[in-house]
Design an enzyme around this catalytic site. Structure first.
Site, PDB file in Angstrom:
ATOM      1  N   GLU A  43      51.338  14.835 -31.105  1.00 41.50           N
ATOM      2  CA  GLU A  43      50.074  14.248 -30.637  1.00 41.50           C
ATOM      3  C   GLU A  43      50.450  13.029 -29.801  1.00 41.50           C
ATOM      4  O   GLU A  43      51.071  12.092 -30.302  1.00 41.50           O
ATOM      5  CB  GLU A  43      49.220  13.837 -31.839  1.00 41.50           C
ATOM      6  N   ARG A  47      47.126   5.678 -25.413  1.00 42.25           N
ATOM      7  CA  ARG A  47      47.217   4.220 -25.505  1.00 42.25           C
ATOM      8  C   ARG A  47      48.095   3.663 -24.400  1.00 42.25           C
ATOM      9  O   ARG A  47      48.235   2.458 -24.268  1.00 42.25           O
ATOM     10  CB  ARG A  47      47.814   3.813 -26.856  1.00 42.25           C
ATOM     11  N   THR A  71      44.037   9.332 -29.884  1.00 42.02           N
ATOM     12  CA  THR A  71      43.348   8.100 -29.476  1.00 42.02           C
ATOM     13  C   THR A  71      42.453   8.351 -28.259  1.00 42.02           C
ATOM     14  O   THR A  71      42.366   7.539 -27.347  1.00 42.02           O
ATOM     15  CB  THR A  71      44.344   6.938 -29.192  1.00 42.02           C
ATOM     16  N   LYS A 131      40.087  13.939 -39.345  1.00 42.75           N
ATOM     17  CA  LYS A 131      41.200  12.997 -39.547  1.00 42.75           C
ATOM     18  C   LYS A 131      40.719  11.940 -40.553  1.00 42.75           C
ATOM     19  O   LYS A 131      39.627  11.396 -40.389  1.00 42.75           O
ATOM     20  CB  LYS A 131      41.516  12.371 -38.189  1.00 42.75           C
TER      21      LYS A 131
END
Ligand code: 3PG
Length: 215
Positions: A43, A47, A71, A131
């Site tokens: 993953e 960011r 993210t 998640k």
């Protein structure tokens, strides 16, 4: 890879390395290190500026690696992730707009939750894999067990503070689809070019999964 059943594959792999890459040049060596460690999955978080080209580089170089975008905060990032080849989307919290777009584009999406209200919002959005974030800071497995009790049809991906020290106990809980974390792909290791250590930590995580699931 297009037709892969993403939840089934993540369940089988059990561990999702979560990485923030500062340089796209690190993407291919990272892919090699993860493959060598026996974990064809990553993953890549949005960011850093390198996220999008890194997703593209790993998707193109290693069709056998299941690449997701993490993210993800908005619809624009979903579009960029899809264009780069991401096969699943992870967000730190719940966003109806992001979930709607992923569904429209047939892409599995795993929003972050940590309260019963969050879980109910996700269930209303017809999601069944969530998640659990930030897992350790929010009380770890004890909280996850209590949180999952009223929602028997939900599976979780605990993330945040997972490491080789607690991976086995998380994976031993039946409602855990997979665990995600950065411990085997730390930025310092990537910056130092220490891909051998990434392979070692990945092998260790795979061995822990095998033990937890008696494979
Ligand atoms: C994430 O983005 O999912 C988390 O930052 C991963 O958490 P960790 O760095 O504690 O593993």
């Amino acid at each position: 890879m297009h037709l892969v059943n993403v939840p089934a594959r993540l369940r089988q792999l059990g561990v999702i390395p979560v990485v923030s890459l500062d340089r796209v040049e690190s993407a291919v060596p990272l892919g090699e290190a993860l493959l060598a460690g026996g974990l064809p999955c990553v993953e890549i978080t949005f960011r850093t500026m390198a996220a999008e080209p890194a997703i593209r580089a790993i998707s193109q170089s290693f069709p056998e690696i299941l690449v997701g975008a993490g993210t993800v905060l908005n619809e624009e990032q979903v579009e960029r992730a899809i264009a780069a080849g991401a096969k699943f989307i992870v967000l730190p919290g719940f966003s109806q707009a992001v979930v709607n777009l992923c569904r429209q584009r047939n892409l599995p999406v795993f929003p972050g939750v940590c309260t019963p209200t969050d879980v109910m919002m996700a269930i209303e959005a017809e999601l069944a894999i969530l998640k659990f974030f930030p897992a350790d800071a929010f009380g770890g497995l004890k909280t996850l067990k209590a949180l999952s009790a009223p929602f028997p049809n939900v599976e979780f991906i605990p993330t945040g503070g997972i490491s080789a020290a607690n991976l086995e106990e998380y994976l031993s809980f039946g409602k855990v689809l997979a665990c995600a974390g950065s411990w085997m792909v730390k930025s310092e290791l990537i910056a130092a070019g220490n891909f051998a250590e990434i392979t070692r930590l990945t092998e260790e995580a795979v061995a822990i999964r095998r033990r937890a699931r008696s494979e």
